[in-house]
Design a protein around this motif. Structure first.
Motif, PDB file in Angstrom:
ATOM      1  N   GLY A  91      34.295  30.702 -15.964  1.00  0.00           N
ATOM      2  CA  GLY A  91      33.216  29.926 -16.547  1.00  0.00           C
ATOM      3  C   GLY A  91      33.645  28.581 -17.079  1.00  0.00           C
ATOM      4  O   GLY A  91      32.834  27.667 -17.202  1.00  0.00           O
ATOM      5  N   HIS A  92      34.929  28.430 -17.367  1.00  0.00           N
ATOM      6  CA  HIS A  92      35.414  27.198 -17.977  1.00  0.00           C
ATOM      7  C   HIS A  92      35.691  26.091 -16.970  1.00  0.00           C
ATOM      8  O   HIS A  92      35.449  24.916 -17.260  1.00  0.00           O
ATOM      9  N   CYS A  93      36.224  26.450 -15.820  1.00  0.00           N
ATOM     10  CA  CYS A  93      36.685  25.451 -14.856  1.00  0.00           C
ATOM     11  C   CYS A  93      35.501  24.810 -14.133  1.00  0.00           C
ATOM     12  O   CYS A  93      34.732  25.491 -13.444  1.00  0.00           O
ATOM     13  N   GLU A  94      35.352  23.510 -14.278  1.00  0.00           N
ATOM     14  CA  GLU A  94      34.289  22.802 -13.577  1.00  0.00           C
ATOM     15  C   GLU A  94      34.635  22.664 -12.093  1.00  0.00           C
ATOM     16  O   GLU A  94      35.796  22.760 -11.700  1.00  0.00           O
ATOM     17  N   GLY A  95      33.612  22.430 -11.259  1.00  0.00           N
ATOM     18  CA  GLY A  95      33.852  22.264  -9.832  1.00  0.00           C
ATOM     19  C   GLY A  95      32.642  22.655  -9.010  1.00  0.00           C
ATOM     20  O   GLY A  95      31.668  23.205  -9.539  1.00  0.00           O
TER      21      GLY A  95
ATOM     22  N   ALA B  21      21.880  23.339 -15.046  1.00  0.00           N
ATOM     23  CA  ALA B  21      21.137  22.146 -15.449  1.00  0.00           C
ATOM     24  C   ALA B  21      21.926  20.858 -15.239  1.00  0.00           C
ATOM     25  O   ALA B  21      21.358  19.834 -14.824  1.00  0.00           O
ATOM     26  N   PHE B  22      23.242  20.905 -15.513  1.00  0.00           N
ATOM     27  CA  PHE B  22      24.025  19.667 -15.557  1.00  0.00           C
ATOM     28  C   PHE B  22      25.172  19.609 -14.550  1.00  0.00           C
ATOM     29  O   PHE B  22      25.722  18.529 -14.316  1.00  0.00           O
ATOM     30  N   GLY B  23      25.571  20.734 -14.003  1.00  0.00           N
ATOM     31  CA  GLY B  23      26.681  20.742 -13.055  1.00  0.00           C
ATOM     32  C   GLY B  23      28.045  20.620 -13.700  1.00  0.00           C
ATOM     33  O   GLY B  23      29.064  20.514 -13.007  1.00  0.00           O
ATOM     34  N   ARG B  24      28.086  20.643 -15.030  1.00  0.00           N
ATOM     35  CA  ARG B  24      29.348  20.504 -15.759  1.00  0.00           C
ATOM     36  C   ARG B  24      29.107  20.888 -17.215  1.00  0.00           C
ATOM     37  O   ARG B  24      27.982  21.207 -17.606  1.00  0.00           O
TER      38      ARG B  24
END
Length: 214
Positions: free
Chosen positions: A130-134, A179-182
């Motif tokens: 859940g933490h790693c964006e991508g 909602a935000f992608g990040r």
């Protein structure tokens, strides 16, 4: 694997999991441990005791720990949890996320995750999903939600409410990413420009990682 390696990762796990490895834990104490872990209350102790190990993990010097389940878990704790304390309010706090999520992905496939004996070990093992964006963030969070549902279903009865609340928390994270992608709360630290919608979200201050166990 040396005796020193085992001692070092044992020190990490003993610190981050005061409840130990027995499933017979006091519910209120366990709830307090989760609040301590998730609310940043251990920053000073982590920085004092584990800065050097965290830096070594970030540099890739502890990869051999991942040969064993508990060593892999300790390495994930260093990269995903202790990094956020050692480098609080600095972009380096999140720089290890891709590394951590790769360790999780491999550990889910090679049996390391399944061999962990407590629900709190397994929850922390999965946090980087859940933490790693991508670009695959939503798919990873869906995997995280499924893992947490499975954990909650078999957790000791007195602890189940705690673990079902962590399912809810993962779903709240999913809403943010959908909602935000990040993670917008990182924008200032990462020198990213926030959208108008993100600015409104940040102003509310209702971030899933801070709401948990308040």
């Amino acid at each position: 694997m040396t005796i020193q390696d085992r001692q070092e990762w044992g020190d990490v796990l003993d610190f981050w999991f005061p409840e130990g490895r027995s499933l017979s834990v006091d519910t209120q104490a366990h709830h307090a441990h989760w609040r301590w872990r998730m609310q940043g209350g251990a920053d000073d102790e982590i920085t004092a005791q584990f800065s050097e190990l965290t830096a070594m993990a970030a540099q890739g010097d502890l990869e051999h720990w991942a040969r064993e389940p508990h060593g892999r878990l300790a390495l994930i704790v260093l990269l995903d949890q202790f990094s956020r304390s050692v480098w609080r309010d600095d972009a380096r706090a999140f720089a290890q996320d891709p590394h951590a999520v790769s360790l999780v992905t491999e550990g889910l496939l090679n049996g390391h995750y399944a061999s962990l004996e407590t629900p709190w070990f397994q929850i922390v093992f999965g946090l980087p999903l859940g933490h790693c964006e991508g670009p695959d963030h939503l798919q990873r969070i869906d995997k995280l939600i499924n893992l947490r549902q499975d954990i909650a279903a078999v957790a000791p009865a007195p602890l189940r409410d705690i673990y079902f609340s962590l399912v809810t928390q993962a779903r709240d994270v999913r809403k943010v990413i959908a909602a935000f992608g990040r993670h917008p709360h990182r924008n200032k630290i990462l020198n990213r420009k926030s959208t108008t919608a993100e600015e409104a979200y940040i102003a509310e201050g209702q971030f899933p990682h801070t709401k948990a166990f308040q």
